[in-house]
Every structure is written in C-alpha cells, then in structure tokens.
Design a protein around this motif. Structure first.
Motif, PDB file in Angstrom:
ATOM      1  N   ILE A  47      39.291  69.981  14.047  1.00 49.67           N
ATOM      2  CA  ILE A  47      39.881  69.252  12.957  1.00 49.67           C
ATOM      3  C   ILE A  47      39.222  69.290  11.470  1.00 49.67           C
ATOM      4  CG2 ILE A  47      39.742  66.980  12.023  1.00 49.67           C
ATOM      5  CD1 ILE A  47      40.970  65.608  15.084  1.00 49.67           C
TER       6      ILE A  47
ATOM      7  N   MET B 132      47.790  66.071   7.839  1.00 53.26           N
ATOM      8  CA  MET B 132      47.056  66.125   9.851  1.00 53.26           C
ATOM      9  C   MET B 132      48.774  65.708  10.199  1.00 53.26           C
ATOM     10  SD  MET B 132      43.607  65.431   9.848  1.00 53.26           S
ATOM     11  CE  MET B 132      42.185  66.502   9.569  1.00 53.26           C
TER      12      MET B 132
ATOM     13  N   MET C 128      48.055  70.622  16.218  1.00 53.15           N
ATOM     14  CA  MET C 128      46.988  70.512  16.623  1.00 53.15           C
ATOM     15  C   MET C 128      47.231  70.397  18.015  1.00 53.15           C
ATOM     16  SD  MET C 128      45.871  68.033  13.227  1.00 53.15           S
ATOM     17  CE  MET C 128      44.098  67.973  13.553  1.00 53.15           C
TER      18      MET C 128
ATOM     19  N   PHE D  94      46.252  59.158  13.415  1.00 54.26           N
ATOM     20  CA  PHE D  94      45.091  59.728  12.594  1.00 54.26           C
ATOM     21  C   PHE D  94      44.714  58.453  11.994  1.00 54.26           C
ATOM     22  CE2 PHE D  94      45.736  64.168  13.678  1.00 54.26           C
ATOM     23  CZ  PHE D  94      44.744  64.378  13.050  1.00 54.26           C
TER      24      PHE D  94
END
Length: 376
Positions: A168, A178, A185, A212
C-alpha cells in the motif's frame, strides 16, 4: 501386535492440514505387501526415527523396496523387508484452505497526494495449500501428530499484513482510487508473498482485498465535499426554484414585509454568500411589479415613472412626485397617458400649455396666447 494391511486416512474436517498414523499407539506394524491408499488432495510421508523418507502422491500402492527406496536405505534393508517394522506415517492435506480472514489490527499510515497523511484499515481473505509436503513437515510441523489451519494462520496473517503495509505504501494509489484497484493490489501482494510461502512448503493460491476503511472524520468530509459538488453543478436550478417560491409567497401577501421575509428565507435556504446579492436584486424588482399588480387589483395604482405603489385616486406619486391619471390633448381633446410627449391622435407636442381658443402651444406660466392674444 498386528500387521497393518491397509494404510489410509479419511478426513471429515475442513481445517486439518496434517494427520499422523500412530503405529505405536495402535501397536500395529507395516510389512512387505501392505497396501497404501492416498486419495486426491492428499500426500503420505514415511519417516524413520525422525528423518523424512519417502513421499507418496495420490494413488494405490503395494509397499516393497522399490517404492520405498529411502526408507529401505534408512532401515538398512539389503534384501527387501526382512521383518515387520514401525514407521511414522504422516498424511498431509494438499487441498486449498480457502476463506482465511486477514485484517490490519492497527491503521496503516499512507501519504496521499490529495489528503496528506491518511490512516486506513484494510480487510480481506486469502487461500493457501501445501505444495511440498516434505518441506512443510521439515520446516513447520516436525513431530506433531495433528496440525490444524489455526495452528499456522495467525503466523501467516502477520506475514500477510506486514507485506500489505509495504504494498500500500509503495503502490502510490490515491486513497479515492483504491476501491477501483483492489484486484491489482491483491495480485501484487500475492506475487510478493509467493517466495516466502514457498520456503515453508506452502503456496498462496489467492489473495483478495475486500474493503478499505477510512477514518470517520475523513469519510464525513468526503460526504460533505460530494454534496457541495452536486449542489454547485445545479446552482442555477436551486436559485431559480428559490426565487419562484419566494415570488409565489410574495404574491399571496401584498405587504412588503411578508415578501421581503419570503425572499430572505429563500436566500438563507440557498446559503451561497455573495451570489445572493444578485438573487435579492432580481427578487426586489419582481416583488415591486407583483405589489403594483396586487394594488391595482385592490383598487390602487402604480406610478408609471418609478413603479411605486400609490393609493386609489391619488393624483401624484408619493415617491417621485410624478402626476398620475390620464391627460387630454389640448388640440384634439384625445386621452393620452401621463408623461407622453406627443398626442397619439393628432401628433400635437405635449408638455406645455395650449391656448383654449386656437390650440396653439404656449410656454408654462404665460398669461396670453402668443398667436391670438387670448387670455390664459
């Protein structure tokens, strides 16, 4: 002491990684010709005196010196199985163990281009399996008779979270982007953790970011920013609606105070600062016309010069002093509006006095007609 003719393991759990066939406890032995069944998703490992020997993949085997060469060497057999023996037999579950939860216990501080230092939390799942039973027994389980997923998931989770913090911080993905990069990711984390898992005989088969989480204060600020952005794009619509509502209320109440209060209420509702000056200016003009119309409907009138409201029957405007009511042409007697400069019927110039005898225009204050001498 009995000879174990069929060696197998049937697993009815969902979290057992390793199971040991304890020959010492059952007082059984293995002999030449014993059968070994290894099912799909399993591997069997024979050990002698703590040393790992032969590994069997899924299949059905009849044990002899040909398919247990390492064990034959460790036990110093020269001509096959000389006598029944006891060996440590481990069954390893090689299927995937899915839906393993992970999450950051403490927030990860990242440097964001838009919001500066931001504390975020991340949550998700991962899956793993035993890819090399020999290494797994050597590095992790040792002589344990049973090994479950919970015996290793806490340690794996610590490795995962540590690598997530690095990913991250290094990916430089903005906080607001994100959510649209979760798959990318996740692939980055899985690739970076691959070598670490291989060293202990495991394979990280899947890694997923589920969500997130941002600090509550930042989430509230983002919501307010979004609301203001939507309001800004539709400002004209809101202003027009507020004006229309204020004018409707003003027309229902002829008094100036009620109309002004309605306008102020609309302006306060919009709350757009300096932009309200223009709104109020337009509303004031519209309200004047509305009030004049209301007075006219009730028997009053409006000044044709300044638009001020005057009572019914008034001859002069109380604001600018302009003469009210209709006038007549001094030449042809036709009715003309107040303030007109020429007669709409004969074209006679208006604004001065007219001789009642000959109709000639005379200057204001004259006592005799300059044409016929008539006394005025």
């Amino acid at each position: 002491m009995g000879i174990l003719k069929l060696i197998e393991w049937t697993d009815d759990t969902r979290n057992t990684i390793l199971h040991k066939i304890d020959l010492e406890k059952s007082n059984d032995t293995v002999n030449k010709g014993s059968k070994l069944t290894v099912r799909e998703g399993q591997a069997a490992v024979f050990c002698n005196k703590g040393k790992m020997a032969d590994v069997f993949l899924p299949g059905f085997y009849t044990l002899n010196t040909d398919n247990v060469p390492l064990l034959t060497k460790l036990m110093s057999w020269k001509y096959g199985f000389e006598r029944p023996f006891k060996s440590d037999i481990y069954f390893v579950n090689t299927r995937q163990f899915t839906d393993q939860k992970w999450g950051t216990m403490n927030p990860i501080i990242v440097r964001d281009a838009d919001y500066g230092a931001v504390r975020i939390r991340a949550f998700g799942t991962y899956a793993f399996r035993v890819s090399d039973p020999y290494i797994f027994l050597t590095e992790i389980t040792g002589t344990m008779s049973t090994f479950y997923t919970q015996d290793i998931t806490d340690w794996l989770k610590s490795i995962v979270v540590t690598r997530i913090s690095d990913v991250i911080g290094e990916c430089k993905v903005p906080v607001l982007d994100m959510a649209s990069n979760l798959v990318e990711m996740g692939d980055m984390v899985r690739q970076q953790l691959g070598p670490t898992f291989e060293k202990i005989g495991l394979e990280l088969t899947a890694f997923n970011f589920v969500n997130f989480s941002l600090p509550e204060a930042l989430e509230k600020a983002l919501d307010e920013s979004t609301s203001l952005g939507i309001l800004g794009k539709n400002m004209n619509v809101y202003m027009q609606k507020a004006q229309a509502d204020a004018l409707i209320n003003a027309s229902k109440n002829p008094g100036a105070g009620g109309a002004i209060n309605a306008g102020m209420g609309a302006g306060m509702g919009i709350g757009m600062g300096a932009a309200m000056g223009n709104v109020f200016a337009g509303m004031a003009n519209n309200m004047s016309g509305n009030m004049a119309a209301a007075n006219a409907a009730s028997g009053g009138a409006a000044c044709p010069k300044c638009g001020a409201s005057v009572r019914a029957g008034a001859k002069f405007c109380p604001e600018c002093g302009a003469k009210l009511g209709a006038e007549t042409c001094p030449k042809c007697g036709a009715s003309v509006r107040a303030g007109a400069k020429f007669c709409p019927e004969c074209g006679t110039k208006l604004g001065g006095a007219a001789c009642p005898k000959c109709g000639a225009t005379v200057k204001a204050g004259a006592k005799f007609c300059p044409e016929c001498g008539e006394k005025l």
